[in-house]
Scaffold this active site. Structure first.
Site, short mmCIF file in Angstrom:
data_model
loop_
_atom_site.label_atom_id
_atom_site.label_comp_id
_atom_site.label_asym_id
_atom_site.label_seq_id
_atom_site.Cartn_x
_atom_site.Cartn_y
_atom_site.Cartn_z
N GLU A 86 32.40 61.68 61.29
CA GLU A 86 32.06 61.63 62.68
C GLU A 86 33.38 61.76 63.86
O GLU A 86 33.04 63.08 65.28
CB GLU A 86 31.69 60.43 63.46
CG GLU A 86 30.88 59.43 62.52
CD GLU A 86 30.11 58.13 62.73
OE1 GLU A 86 30.44 58.20 63.95
OE2 GLU A 86 29.91 57.52 62.08
N GLU B 102 36.41 53.04 54.53
CA GLU B 102 35.28 52.23 55.61
C GLU B 102 34.14 51.24 54.78
O GLU B 102 34.06 50.45 56.02
CB GLU B 102 34.24 53.36 55.84
CG GLU B 102 32.34 52.84 56.47
CD GLU B 102 31.89 54.43 57.17
OE1 GLU B 102 30.62 53.94 57.60
OE2 GLU B 102 32.13 55.03 56.17
#
Length: 931
Positions: free
Chosen positions: A477, A785
């Site tokens: 992202e 993550e």
């Protein structure tokens, strides 16, 4: 006479050449207790400001108060300091230069290469989830960077030349073939609708008398390239453009101005494409030799088009730009049928520089990137989605060559390089690490190598995600998510000088604030982002969110606490107030869905009218228990649904408290009192609605209890019960954490502050998933993550291996294990309180303060001393009982910091300088860290 001042800085930088604020901040260090200081600023030998004697022992920056600074001007400044004994130091001097400080300083037009094709390729979040995208190869759906060339003449007697430049896109600039500076991906990522940063470069040495050429290469970058979760392009604009002004000063006092304009000529460069996400394809054969130097025949190049001036969006760049900050050599090269797999031993952010001893003309050499391999060692692409190939291509010209991509970066540990004419050797490949070039100011090391690795993992994730803006991840992202940085800001301040970097990001965040006061969930925010949210449902429709939007308060307050610099509060308080006002209005107008239509008692209706507890939020995002045994696309909505109603008013109260403290720090007493009163009302209403007589909360999840205790949402008489219930929840999970993005930063502190430090230590040392050391034991070199990115059986999930938010635990290592804690803004007062029961025998750490480094080193010694055995079992009782050991504590305290050493035997006031103290630990030295 006392010693002089040292380490002089302007806007936190040493001798900067692009200061763009009207009232710059001056700071320095001294080797004595500062009682007063005096600053003097001059230009061309004339004093433009003398501060006079400033009576203060504070080390916060001194703010310029002289006559208005002029653009593109070289200044000298000097400072002296008076010690507490009354003696003044000698004057110490330095320099700084202003950039173009007013929009009216710009006279050049924006220019646009004429031959570029417009790029529009957008995808909805639904398309992304379904994996829909173009089937065509990158070269058919991307456009090449453009070369811009401007010839001009220079006369004799040049004494100074500064190039001011920026682009809608990313650029590299040169003068007569020499790079104008060492930054990459200039001008960086901004909220381009509102602001575009420009840089100032010293190009004096590159100019020659007679013919000169200014060259610029212009690529899509964040402006028009692939970006965000969907990987859609053209999110800010469809065509790139540039603007520059070259100011040349001569010895006779005259100035020459060379500006971008119609005399600039352009042509496509030797790239088939260059995109931040997709990668680059570069054809060495197509390089027009000498194009950026005098004498090149640019016949056939096309004149650029001039655009509207639009100077209002131009702002001086703040802080340090993106640069090449490190090089990492490979630890292994493995030949496979598909190419050579290169392992750099570290997940990092940057690109590969490749050296070929020989190549065939036209040979196509492909470099792929990934953060991990599959369990069997085969190639594994951990990032999937549209337009995220992370692949670079070199078309060789033949013979030896060396190449590094210019307008892209990747998140990777492994590179797979297609077979070349000559086999690759280890010296032929290097990973070039890119990051915003932030000074490292802190360090942490302990006797347990797993704890050291955890800290290094945090450092690498911070380095990789602090690239132009603070991002959530550097591969999938690359967005400036507010939730991630508010969770990590405190940890970041220990490791690096982050003030200018985060101030620049906050400039963008304020620019992106909506008219109704909402703070977006990420910044920079594009028009595409706004359109996507407006057309989406559920999580995709979220514009502002509890915890995420509260970054507008949490990040500035954290910077103020660690630096004592009020500027960051002055710049952001009004934005905080607009956000809390939006929360107030929303709370008064809306009820949670379960209460809508009910005939509520007046008192309950009044309570509900105070609580910001409606709307869509992310809640305690990625809470582990809510993710287990479910597909990701189903699981991600569970924690938001369960926790949002409760976490939103908690963060509302916390932000009100921060805003009250910020207003008080700025002397706005009336605002401070009103905000503090409203915070108390929200807390009381929350307790009445959600805290029962036993101190229980509506949801039995660790994170809700953690934040309630951290933010003082539970009445004093019930806190012990609430904390006890949190302990039960931790034990029910097998002494493993079950906290998400919003609660993990507070978990260990809440346990320590409520009488359960051993459980906090147990969670730190937990090696079963989810835990920090589970990641370390499974080979992590950055922060993941998700806790289970690599499963216990070794299987790999296609997730990001580089998200710094869970690395917020690093702040706890500094403050609790090493024991360095500020007790007033800017470390004016501090406590050194090491945790001798932490499970290690040796710790060394320091942090940067406005007064200089504050450090501690402690070692368990004596007859009971023994080496810590990483991985050995240890129960809680062994940490508390047994023969006590002796701890040798060495502390380095800079002048001006009033510090205390707190030990089991009591407190000791610390003098400036180094001191050594022998104290007794309550645990035996042979007690090791638990497995």
């Amino acid at each position: 006479m006392t010693h002089g001042c040292r380490d002089l800085r302007v806007e936190y930088l040493r001798a900067p050449t692009g200061v763009g604020v009207r009232a710059p901040r001056f700071s320095w260090l001294v080797d004595h207790a500062r009682a007063a200081c005096e600053v003097e600023v001059s230009a061309a030998g004339r004093v433009v400001w003398g501060s006079g004697t400033i009576e203060s022992a504070d080390a916060a920056p001194v703010v310029y108060e002289g006559e208005p600074l002029t653009s593109n001007t070289a200044y000298t400044w000097r400072v002296r300091s008076r010690a507490s004994d009354g003696g003044w130091s000698d004057w110490t001097g330095s320099t700084f230069e202003t950039t173009l400080v007013d929009a009216s300083d710009w006279v050049a037009p924006w220019i646009e290469p004429a031959q570029q094709a417009a790029v529009i390729e957008r995808w909805s979040i639904v398309d992304w989830i379904r994996g829909l995208g173009p089937d065509s190869p990158p070269e058919e759906r991307l456009r090449p960077p453009q070369l811009l060339r401007q010839a001009f003449e220079i006369g004799p007697g040049v004494i100074r030349a500064r190039l001011f430049a920026t682009a809608r896109g990313v650029y590299s600039a040169s003068v007569n073939g020499l790079r104008s500076d060492d930054q990459v991906l200039a001008p960086g990522f901004d909220s381009y609708e509102h602001r575009i940063s420009f840089s100032a470069s010293d190009v004096t040495a590159a100019l020659v008398e007679g013919d000169n050429v200014l060259g610029m290469t212009l690529a899509d970058g964040w402006w028009a390239g692939r970006l965000g979760l969907t990987g859609s392009s053209a999110q800010f604009g469809t065509r790139t453009s540039a603007i520059w002004q070259l100011h040349v000063d001569y010895a006779d006092g005259t100035t020459q101005l060379v500006t971008s304009g119609a005399d600039v000529r352009s042509a496509p460069g030797p790239w088939a494409y260059a995109d931040l996400f997709v990668g680059e394809s570069f054809d060495r054969r197509a390089v027009p030799s000498g194009w950026d130097r005098p004498g090149f025949d640019d016949t056939g190049w096309t004149p650029v088009a001039e655009m509207d001036a639009d100077h209002g969006v131009l702002v001086p760049f703040r802080g340090e730009p993106v640069r090449r900050v490190l090089e990492v050599r490979p630890i292994s090269l493995v030949q496979t049928a598909e190419g050579t797999i290169v392992d750099f031993g570290q997940v990092l952010v940057g690109r590969v520089r490749l050296r070929l001893s020989d190549s065939a003309p036209g040979e196509r050499i492909v470099i792929e990137h990934t953060e991990t391999l599959a369990a069997d060692g085969s190639w594994f692409a951990n990032i999937v989605g549209i337009n995220k190939e992370q692949t670079d291509v070199l078309i060789a010209a033949g013979g030896p060559d060396e190449w590094e991509p210019e307008f892209t970066f990747h998140g990777f540990r492994y590179a797979r390089i297609s077979a070349s004419t000559a086999p690759l050797e280890p010296d032929d490949v290097v990973a070039v690490v890119l990051a915003s070039d932030l000074e490292q100011t802190g360090a942490f090391a302990a006797s347990d190598p797993r704890l050291d690795r955890l800290h290094q993992n945090v450092m690498w994730s911070q380095r990789g995600n602090f690239l132009s803006v603070p991002t959530d991840c550097p591969q999938r992202e690359r967005a400036g998510w507010t939730g991630d940085i508010q969770a990590f800001a405190a940890a970041a301040t220990n490791n690096a000088q982050v003030v200018p970097f985060l101030e620049r990001w906050l400039d963008n965040l304020r620019a992106d604030q909506l008219p109704d006061g909402r703070i977006p969930i990420f910044s920079p925010r594009s028009p595409f982002d706004a359109e996507a949210a407006a057309s989406a449902q559920g999580i995709g429709s979220i514009v502002a969110a509890a915890g995420w939007s509260d970054a507008i308060a949490i990040v500035p307050w954290t910077l103020y606490e660690r630096t004592g610099d009020r500027r960051v509060l002055e710049e952001n308080l009004d934005a905080m107030l607009r956000w809390v006002e939006y929360q107030r209005v929303t709370a008064a107008a809306e009820l949670p869905e379960a209460l809508q239509g009910l005939d509520l008692p007046d008192e309950r209706r009044r309570n509900q009218a105070l609580l910001y507890n409606t709307g869509s939020h992310f809640g305690d995002w990625l809470t582990p228990s809510t993710m287990e045994g479910r597909p990701t696309h189903e699981a991600i909505g569970i924690a938001p649904a369960l926790t949002s109603e409760y976490l939103a008013p908690m963060f509302q109260a916390n932000t009100l408290t921060i805003a009250a403290r910020a207003a008080a720090a700025l002397g706005r007493g009336t605002d401070a009192s009103a905000l503090a009163a409203r915070a108390s009302e929200v807390r009381a209403a929350f307790a009445a609605e959600y805290v029962d007589a036993d101190g229980d909360l509506p949801v039995r999840l660790q994170g809700v209890y953690v934040v309630a205790l951290a933010f003082d949402m539970v009445p004093a008489g019930l806190r012990a019960r609430t904390a006890a219930r949190l302990v039960e929840l931790v034990h029910e999970r097998g002494d493993r954490l079950d906290t998400g993005f919003l609660s993990t930063p507070y978990l260990l502190d809440v346990l320590c502050d409520h009488g359960h430090p051993e459980l906090a230590r147990t969670l730190l040392w937990q090696s079963e998933m989810p835990s920090w050391l589970y990641e370390v034991d499974h080979g992590a070199t950055t922060i993941w993550e998700t806790w289970d990115a690599i499963a216990p059986d070794g299987s790999i999930r296609p997730m990001s291996f580089n998200h710094y938010a869970p690395g917020s635990v690093d702040d706890w290592l500094y403050r609790r294990v090493a024991g360095i804690r500020s007790t007033s803004p800017g470390y004016r007062t501090a406590v050194i309180q090491p945790d001798f029961d932490a499970g290690v025998d040796h710790v060394r750490a320091h942090v940067g303060t406005p007064f200089g480094p504050l450090g501690v080193e402690w070692t368990l010694t004596g007859d009971a001393a023994g080496p810590t055995r990483p991985g050995a079992a240890r129960d809680a009782s062994s940490a508390r009982g047994g023969a006590a050991g002796t701890v040798t504590v060495s502390v380095d305290v800079p002048h001006g910091v009033a510090a205390r050493l707190v030990t089991p035997q009591g407190e000791v006031a610390l003098e400036a300088g180094r001191s050594r103290h022998d104290v007794t630990s309550a645990r035996p030295a042979s007690a090791s860290a638990p497995a």
